[in-house]
Design an enzyme around this catalytic site. Sequence first.
Site: not given
Length: 542
Positions: A467-469
Amino acid sequence: MPPRRGTAPVRRRYDVVVVGAGTAGSVLAARLSEDPDRDVLVVDAGPLPRGPAGFGPALLDGLLVPGAQPNHPATSAHPVCLTPTRPWLVPRGRVLGGSSTVNGGYFVRARREDFDRWAAAGNPAWSYERVLPFLRALENDLDHGDGPLHGDRGPMRIRRGRPDHPAAAAFRDAAHALGFPDDPDKNDQAPPGFGPVPSNVIDGVRRNAGLSYLPPEVLDRPNLTALGSRTARRVVVENGRATGVVVEHDGRRFALDAGTVVLSAGALVTPHLLQLSGIGPRADLERVGIPVVRDAPAVGSGFSDHPQVVLEWAPRDVWREPSGSWLGGCLHLTSTGGTLAGAGSGGGPGDLEILQSLVPLSHLVTGGAGTAGGPLPFLVSAVAPRRTGRLRIRSADPTTPLSIDYGYLGSREDQSRLRDGVRVTAALLESPPFAGVAHGPLGPGPEVLDHDDALDQWIREHLGTAQHTCGTVPMGPADEPRHAAVDQFGRVHGVRGLRVADTSILPDAPHRGPAATAVLIGEVIARAIRNDPSEPCPRDPR
């Protein structure tokens, strides 16, 4: 007088409207309102609590990760596809502080190589030397204090865990046994290895960006208005200039007039808002009937994130609850093509991350009581920057989700890197230092680990995301429209008075989780606005 928080604003023009009070948005609202003559409004779709009591203990508990809990009220869920056969729901924070309120408190700087790569792509203000003063200024490092690399006066309080938990000590000793070097300060740009995680969890409390930058005394500034439960629907653009934002509250829509609009709604919502406003790839906008304001092919055409798998292991004993944080140690290493050769001398920034949890995955996912007993997880991520994702608008209706394809495992390199991470983690668990405290990995077994095809299949079946977009609205020169939608200070190419300030603007994801970099983005762009003579109230007394 500014309107009271929580009420609909009267019809007036704000100098700056910040859309999103998340990690970067909190920074912007605080820094811009330091100029007493600049009238700042920050709006967010979620609630805006005042101080720790407003958040409540569960949301700030360092032993919990609210974003890991499905349907947590402080998050919104975005349906995505990690691969063509792997659907997923990606949570994002929907509360003051944004995802810094619901994440794990990991606060590791991007690597020098990341900053210099972004600078070389036409963004010289992002070189490591140029951003280091900002990195120092934003932190209060409780371990290292003030010095050439660290600061002790910034809003973000940072501390590193101690390996005083048996599982953390075993991880440290196992990493040493396999030849990995010490990496005691993961924010000092030393060669990657094993070390504690810099974190904004202090004495068991997650000090998110909202608490750090927008405490009650800042929210009470007379020139700062903060409105929660307002969902932005589009930017108003007139004659090539952003003049305001349309927001929705209690089923009613109204416009907020602005001298400058800054979108800080996150790497998934910000590009959606741009496209709803007619700023995006022409073909996509025309397909859904949105009038084209600016043909911006780089919006959503490529983005980065970090694929992740979880390996669990069973402790031999029931240990005490960890003190303060769920985070144990962390190993960064360079992938080696399937072997452990050269573990201590891989070089480079480290393209694999093995992050330890000191509480069971079931506790992280459910938020249930008690952390003792049960399997403990390692989170294994491939952190090389790769633009594999794409998002596209599906409808002019703002409530219709985007089509989001992460494009994971699309190359042999992606698969090889994750195989390395899984195999190194298994080797750590089978090493003598872990033998006394663990029963070994719960899976995969040797029949999978020893065969590339079988391990690839296991990874596909267990694949998740860190979840590091990043990179959905990338920065770069205006003469490269297929690769850049904003300049290095977040100004949207071709639309005056409109900026973006969140991880959307990074050309690709850094080699580490981007929480610290998101705060940095807020600092850099706030300073740029304050120093820009074309902006309202152009002064910077600092």
